[in-house]
Design an enzyme around this catalytic site. Structure first.
Site, PDB file in Angstrom:
ATOM      1  N   TYR A  26      11.561 -10.830  20.151  1.00 37.59           N
ATOM      2  CA  TYR A  26      10.619 -11.711  19.453  1.00 37.59           C
ATOM      3  C   TYR A  26       9.400 -10.872  19.061  1.00 37.59           C
ATOM      4  O   TYR A  26       8.511 -10.611  19.862  1.00 37.59           O
ATOM      5  CB  TYR A  26      10.235 -12.926  20.314  1.00 37.59           C
ATOM      6  N   ASN A  45      24.457 -17.743  24.443  1.00 38.40           N
ATOM      7  CA  ASN A  45      25.469 -17.739  23.369  1.00 38.40           C
ATOM      8  C   ASN A  45      26.819 -17.198  23.851  1.00 38.40           C
ATOM      9  O   ASN A  45      27.597 -16.669  23.056  1.00 38.40           O
ATOM     10  CB  ASN A  45      24.969 -16.929  22.160  1.00 38.40           C
ATOM     11  N   SER A  63      16.928 -24.291  19.182  1.00 35.18           N
ATOM     12  CA  SER A  63      16.924 -24.838  17.803  1.00 35.18           C
ATOM     13  C   SER A  63      17.509 -26.249  17.730  1.00 35.18           C
ATOM     14  O   SER A  63      18.333 -26.544  16.867  1.00 35.18           O
ATOM     15  CB  SER A  63      17.650 -23.908  16.828  1.00 35.18           C
ATOM     16  N   CYS A  64      17.045 -27.127  18.619  1.00 32.19           N
ATOM     17  CA  CYS A  64      17.506 -28.534  18.593  1.00 32.19           C
ATOM     18  C   CYS A  64      17.201 -29.180  17.245  1.00 32.19           C
ATOM     19  O   CYS A  64      17.926 -30.062  16.778  1.00 32.19           O
ATOM     20  CB  CYS A  64      16.827 -29.338  19.690  1.00 32.19           C
ATOM     21  N   LEU A  65      16.106 -28.745  16.606  1.00 37.15           N
ATOM     22  CA  LEU A  65      15.710 -29.338  15.318  1.00 37.15           C
ATOM     23  C   LEU A  65      16.244 -28.502  14.156  1.00 37.15           C
ATOM     24  O   LEU A  65      15.754 -28.613  13.025  1.00 37.15           O
ATOM     25  CB  LEU A  65      14.175 -29.443  15.231  1.00 37.15           C
TER      26      LEU A  65
HETATM   27  P1  NAP Z   1      13.347 -25.833  16.573  1.00 41.98           P
HETATM   28  O1  NAP Z   1      12.613 -26.868  17.347  1.00 41.98           O
HETATM   29  O2  NAP Z   1      14.708 -26.166  16.080  1.00 41.98           O
HETATM   30  O3  NAP Z   1      12.501 -25.398  15.280  1.00 41.98           O
HETATM   31  C1  NAP Z   1      11.102 -25.224  15.361  1.00 41.98           C
HETATM   32  C2  NAP Z   1      10.585 -25.189  13.936  1.00 41.98           C
HETATM   33  O4  NAP Z   1      10.700 -26.499  13.399  1.00 41.98           O
HETATM   34  C3  NAP Z   1       9.120 -24.779  13.887  1.00 41.98           C
HETATM   35  O5  NAP Z   1       8.925 -23.904  12.799  1.00 41.98           O
HETATM   36  C4  NAP Z   1       8.417 -26.101  13.664  1.00 41.98           C
HETATM   37  O6  NAP Z   1       7.221 -25.976  12.902  1.00 41.98           O
HETATM   38  C5  NAP Z   1       9.445 -26.859  12.844  1.00 41.98           C
HETATM   39  N1  NAP Z   1       9.224 -28.311  12.994  1.00 41.98           N
HETATM   40  C6  NAP Z   1       9.170 -29.013  14.138  1.00 41.98           C
HETATM   41  N2  NAP Z   1       8.914 -30.319  13.879  1.00 41.98           N
HETATM   42  C7  NAP Z   1       8.802 -30.418  12.537  1.00 41.98           C
HETATM   43  C8  NAP Z   1       8.554 -31.513  11.651  1.00 41.98           C
HETATM   44  N3  NAP Z   1       8.351 -32.752  12.109  1.00 41.98           N
HETATM   45  N4  NAP Z   1       8.539 -31.243  10.333  1.00 41.98           N
HETATM   46  C9  NAP Z   1       8.744 -29.997   9.856  1.00 41.98           C
HETATM   47  N5  NAP Z   1       8.974 -28.905  10.658  1.00 41.98           N
HETATM   48  C10 NAP Z   1       9.013 -29.135  11.970  1.00 41.98           C
HETATM   49  O7  NAP Z   1      13.384 -24.572  17.507  1.00 41.98           O
HETATM   50  P2  NAP Z   1      13.410 -22.975  17.213  1.00 41.98           P
HETATM   51  O8  NAP Z   1      11.994 -22.525  17.072  1.00 41.98           O
HETATM   52  O9  NAP Z   1      14.367 -22.610  16.160  1.00 41.98           O
HETATM   53  O10 NAP Z   1      13.961 -22.491  18.618  1.00 41.98           O
HETATM   54  C11 NAP Z   1      13.296 -22.893  19.817  1.00 41.98           C
HETATM   55  C12 NAP Z   1      13.267 -21.756  20.803  1.00 41.98           C
HETATM   56  O11 NAP Z   1      14.618 -21.437  21.172  1.00 41.98           O
HETATM   57  C13 NAP Z   1      12.688 -20.436  20.287  1.00 41.98           C
HETATM   58  O12 NAP Z   1      11.272 -20.394  20.406  1.00 41.98           O
HETATM   59  C14 NAP Z   1      13.326 -19.449  21.244  1.00 41.98           C
HETATM   60  O13 NAP Z   1      12.598 -19.440  22.470  1.00 41.98           O
HETATM   61  C15 NAP Z   1      14.702 -20.051  21.487  1.00 41.98           C
HETATM   62  N6  NAP Z   1      15.790 -19.454  20.651  1.00 41.98           N
HETATM   63  C16 NAP Z   1      16.826 -18.827  21.284  1.00 41.98           C
HETATM   64  C17 NAP Z   1      17.869 -18.282  20.550  1.00 41.98           C
HETATM   65  C18 NAP Z   1      19.004 -17.589  21.268  1.00 41.98           C
HETATM   66  O14 NAP Z   1      19.871 -16.984  20.606  1.00 41.98           O
HETATM   67  N7  NAP Z   1      19.049 -17.634  22.577  1.00 41.98           N
HETATM   68  C19 NAP Z   1      17.878 -18.370  19.142  1.00 41.98           C
HETATM   69  C20 NAP Z   1      16.812 -19.038  18.511  1.00 41.98           C
HETATM   70  C21 NAP Z   1      15.777 -19.591  19.286  1.00 41.98           C
HETATM   71  P3  NAP Z   1       5.774 -26.275  13.603  1.00 41.98           P
HETATM   72  O15 NAP Z   1       5.493 -25.112  14.485  1.00 41.98           O
HETATM   73  O16 NAP Z   1       4.861 -26.389  12.428  1.00 41.98           O
HETATM   74  O17 NAP Z   1       5.890 -27.584  14.357  1.00 41.98           O
END
Ligand code: NAP
Length: 296
Positions: A49, A155, A206-208
């Site tokens: 990251y 994964n 990445s639930c969202l």
């Molecule tokens: P996510 O919750 O799916 O996506 C977050 C993104 O969605 C942020 O940019 C956020 O923007 C946006 N968002 C949230 N609510 C919103 C809304 N109402 N309208 C528009 N945009 C919205 O999660 P993710 O960040 O992809 O992943 C979460 C965590 O999982 C990461 O931080 C990391 O720690 C982990 N991860 C692990 C792996 C792996 O391979 N193990 C891969 C990817 C991620 P805002 O900040 O503006 O709210």
């Protein structure tokens, strides 16, 4: 495998995007304190990251109030070597789960985070060149030196998980997986069944859909927004993210969603979604919107 000693919180704070939020150390500390006030004590990082820069930003913030360290579980991951920017030594994206790389990466993470130990270290992605004996040797060394207390993967398929587990003294305590109405694979390929079988709750990333559910123009994203909005209405909320988290939390493998937002109100709303229970037809209407067809 036996019961696991490390207690992660039901929701987990994700710091993948931390370096894009342009927060000062005291603002990042406020974000960490916000999470802790909501009972979110587990903090998810990875070496890649921002090439340790997200861990360093977190570490700087934590050093403003280092007494918070003992109130949290700090997670990192290793094993991916991006070639960005490309150099003579690193010219192609690849995986490295060698003994030396695991040790070096964990030590670099500790130094960036400015802490003495990681609560949990994960192998970030399955590596076709992974030698399970070598990973076990690295994990044991990190455990014996007190640098890492628990281990897991991310994964991994059930077979990859079992292979590594077969070489370890200690139980792998989680498999961090993509789980979202946008991405149903692990619900149907045996991965979540394996988590349930061993009572080994996955962490859900990445639930969202990384935000795509809100903004995507694919037929799937559009269908999901419509259905999620209807279900949200039935639960007296206009925040579809809460319905998505409730949908993930309903899975019997008991996933722990990783929140990826940098927005304090969205973080509070995410945690409040644990109060929402979907009935089976609401849950399957979201499944149907994702797949584009009804269950057979
Ligand atoms: P996510 O919750 O799916 O996506 C977050 C993104 O969605 C942020 O940019 C956020 O923007 C946006 N968002 C949230 N609510 C919103 C809304 N109402 N309208 C528009 N945009 C919205 O999660 P993710 O960040 O992809 O992943 C979460 C965590 O999982 C990461 O931080 C990391 O720690 C982990 N991860 C692990 C792996 C792996 O391979 N193990 C891969 C990817 C991620 P805002 O900040 O503006 O709210």
């Amino acid at each position: 495998m036996s019961l696991h000693q490390l207690e992660l919180s039901q929701f987990i704070a994700g710091f993948w995007r931390l370096d894009s939020w342009n927060r000062s150390p005291s603002e990042t500390l406020a974000l960490i304190e916000h999470y802790l006030s909501l009972g979110v004590t587990s903090m998810d990082h990875a070496d890649i990251y921002g090439e340790y820069s997200c861990e360093a930003l977190f570490g700087k913030a934590l050093s403003l109030n280092s007494s918070l360290r003992e109130q949290m579980q700090i997670i990192s991951k290793c094993g991916i070597k991006p070639a960005f920017p490309s150099t003579k030594d690193r010219y192609v994206n690849h995986y490295d789960t060698s003994y030396q790389h695991i040790i070096t990466s964990a030590e670099n993470s500790l130094s960036a985070l400015n802490i003495d130990y990681l609560d949990l270290l994960l192998i970030h992605r399955p590596d076709p060149l992974m030698n399970a004996d070598e990973v076990a040797q690295a994990f044991e060394q990190l455990y014996q030196t007190g640098k890492v207390r628990h281990f897991g993967v991310s994964n991994f398929t059930p077979a990859q998980f079992d292979l590594l587990q077969s070489r370890l003294e200690h139980p792998l305590i989680t498999n961090q997986l993509e789980i979202s109405p946008m991405q149903l694979s692990t619900l149907h390929d045996g991965t979540l069944d394996h988590c349930q079988q061993y009572r080994c709750p996955p962490m859900a990333w990445s639930c969202l859909g990384g935000g795509e559910i809100f903004t995507g123009t694919s037929a799937k994203a559009v269908r999901l927004r419509e259905t999620l909005t209807q279900v949200a209405k039935a639960h007296d909320t206009d925040d579809i993210s809460q319905i998505i988290y409730a949908w993930v939390l309903a899975l019997p493998s008991q996933p722990k969603p990783i929140i990826g937002s940098g927005n304090l109100d969205r973080i509070s709303a995410a945690v409040a979604s644990k109060q929402i229970t979907l009935d089976k037809q609401q849950w399957f209407s979201i499944w149907q919107a994702s797949t584009g067809h009804s269950v057979p």
